[in-house]
Design an enzyme around this catalytic site. Sequence first.
Site, short mmCIF file in Angstrom:
data_model
loop_
_atom_site.label_atom_id
_atom_site.label_comp_id
_atom_site.label_asym_id
_atom_site.label_seq_id
_atom_site.Cartn_x
_atom_site.Cartn_y
_atom_site.Cartn_z
N LYS A 152 -9.18 3.00 -2.95
CA LYS A 152 -9.49 2.24 -1.74
C LYS A 152 -10.89 2.60 -1.21
O LYS A 152 -11.24 3.78 -1.07
CB LYS A 152 -8.43 2.53 -0.67
CG LYS A 152 -8.55 1.72 0.61
CD LYS A 152 -7.38 2.02 1.53
CE LYS A 152 -7.44 1.22 2.82
NZ LYS A 152 -6.28 1.53 3.71
N GLU A 165 0.83 -1.20 0.00
CA GLU A 165 0.00 0.00 0.00
C GLU A 165 0.87 1.27 0.00
O GLU A 165 1.89 1.33 0.69
CB GLU A 165 -0.88 -0.03 1.25
CG GLU A 165 -1.83 1.14 1.41
CD GLU A 165 -2.74 0.98 2.62
OE1 GLU A 165 -3.70 1.76 2.75
OE2 GLU A 165 -2.48 0.06 3.44
N CYS A 188 -5.66 -3.15 1.54
CA CYS A 188 -5.61 -3.29 3.01
C CYS A 188 -6.98 -3.45 3.65
O CYS A 188 -7.56 -4.53 3.61
CB CYS A 188 -4.84 -2.11 3.62
SG CYS A 188 -4.08 -2.52 5.22
#
Length: 560
Positions: free
Chosen positions: A113, A46, A149
């Site tokens: 994200k 990330e 994540c």
Amino acid sequence: MTAPLSVAIAQINLVVGDINGNLAKILRTLARARDELGSRLVVFPELTITGYPPEDLLLRPAFVDAAMGAVDILVPRVVGIAAVVGHPWRDGQRLYNAASVIDEGRLLARYLKHRLPNYGVFDELRYFVPGGSPCVVDIDGVPIGVTICEDIWESGPVEHSVEQGAKLVVNLNASPFHVNKPAEREQAVVAKRARASAVPIVYANLVGGQDELVFDGGSFVVDADGRPTTRCPLFEEVLQAVHVDVAETVVPRAGPVEPFLDLEASIYRAIVLGVRDYVDKNRFPGVVLGLSGGIDSGLTLALAVDAIGADRVEALIMPSRYTKQMSIDDALAECGALGVRADIISIEPMFETFLRELKPIFGDRPADATEENIQARCRGVLLMAVSNKTAKMVLTTGNKSEMAVGYATLYGDMAGGFAAIKDVPKTMVYRLAEYRNAISEVIPQRVIERPPSAELAADQTDTDSLPAYEVLDPILEAYIERDCSPDEIVAEGFDAATVDRVVAMVDRNEYKRRQAAPGVRITRRAFGRDRRYPITSGYRHRSSELDSGSTEGAAPSAQT
């Protein structure tokens, strides 16, 4: 069945803010994956371009511009291979935590994200806005879903990718370490998500220290049944090739599955990595620490040597009138076992000078903690002087139990740049010492066996001021890490008066902890990023068993 797809997991150590250095590392990693491993796709962690977490650097437009410019530089240089690379991405006034999929010099897709963590050590809602659309790309006929994540910790993003046809999901991570975290993230989160969605998952995690945080790596692959088929080593950089067979479903081939580490080994290695990266990334030539002959400083010395090498570690032994000869002998033995230079400087002359000069002000007042703290501050001055002259950073030696209850001296033993065992309870300090001695004995056994003492007064032991650590540490764990009330802690079997005393010490020493050096986080709730309590507060925690409505003892203690 088509030819297998070769995916490389880039478990790499990055430097926050070093955009050019990180870009260069990405390019070197791509070249290795293509030329040495024959990989077709590389999955990076990330926010690869900036490192994680970039924190308020993200509030600087020039920093975001530089990160986006690095992506523009990267795209045409991804040749003979494909890559999934994390980076910040700004669209108008909206900033995203993004990942770009690049293949043969072309940007195939950009994922934004979805789930932004805003708890514990995470503050992503401070900087980013969430994305909303799945991202599925075709690499050699394999539809691959991209997630980042937190997307895999919550339902939605993986499932949406599968609905859009993904047969394999890759997940870019910067997941920090705490005790038992590697097994938790793999078994309780990712494997569960894989089984629920019937899809294999490639989980690529960051490795390395960043201020208080340590990212432990441990990247892995699970199949559609949630079984690990590959697991990378913890606390090491690695470029791991993973091969997946492609037919009606995608099936990862069996690869190396590194075992999880024992508790003490994982904590020890986390601290070693955290110390090494803090020293090296901040370009200190080495460290200096005060060595007392006690277990905390002995363990810290071993950690420092294992992190950066004996030639970069210096120890000062600073005895006073209260220091026992065995403490000096044990400190010298520790330095000898580890090959560390040791200098002995008595603080007695300067201590006597302070007492003499303060006599007109102190008058006939009896000796108390003031005289104890003067000794600690004499030592702090010496350590900082050596630090200034040599540019070596002072590594402090206090543990979490002491930090919790304020059993430390401001501008004395708390003075320094980094606190190696700041988040390690005293009972765990003993376990880590035994663990390190099992590798090679570097801490004399009597240091482990003798009652702990600050040696700032005659015949002093820690239990003169504190409950036994076997009692203190479970109370602290319940109050600090689990947010239990005093009544709940008493219900676990602890004495109410002891619980109230410990809780009061924790509460009134927040001002002191706020001035402490940062240190490696190894528990679920460390002081600093994790636990943000007001210094000035009228709220008092007391058990109902002893609660009389009184505020006696609620005021902060004198600075010590």
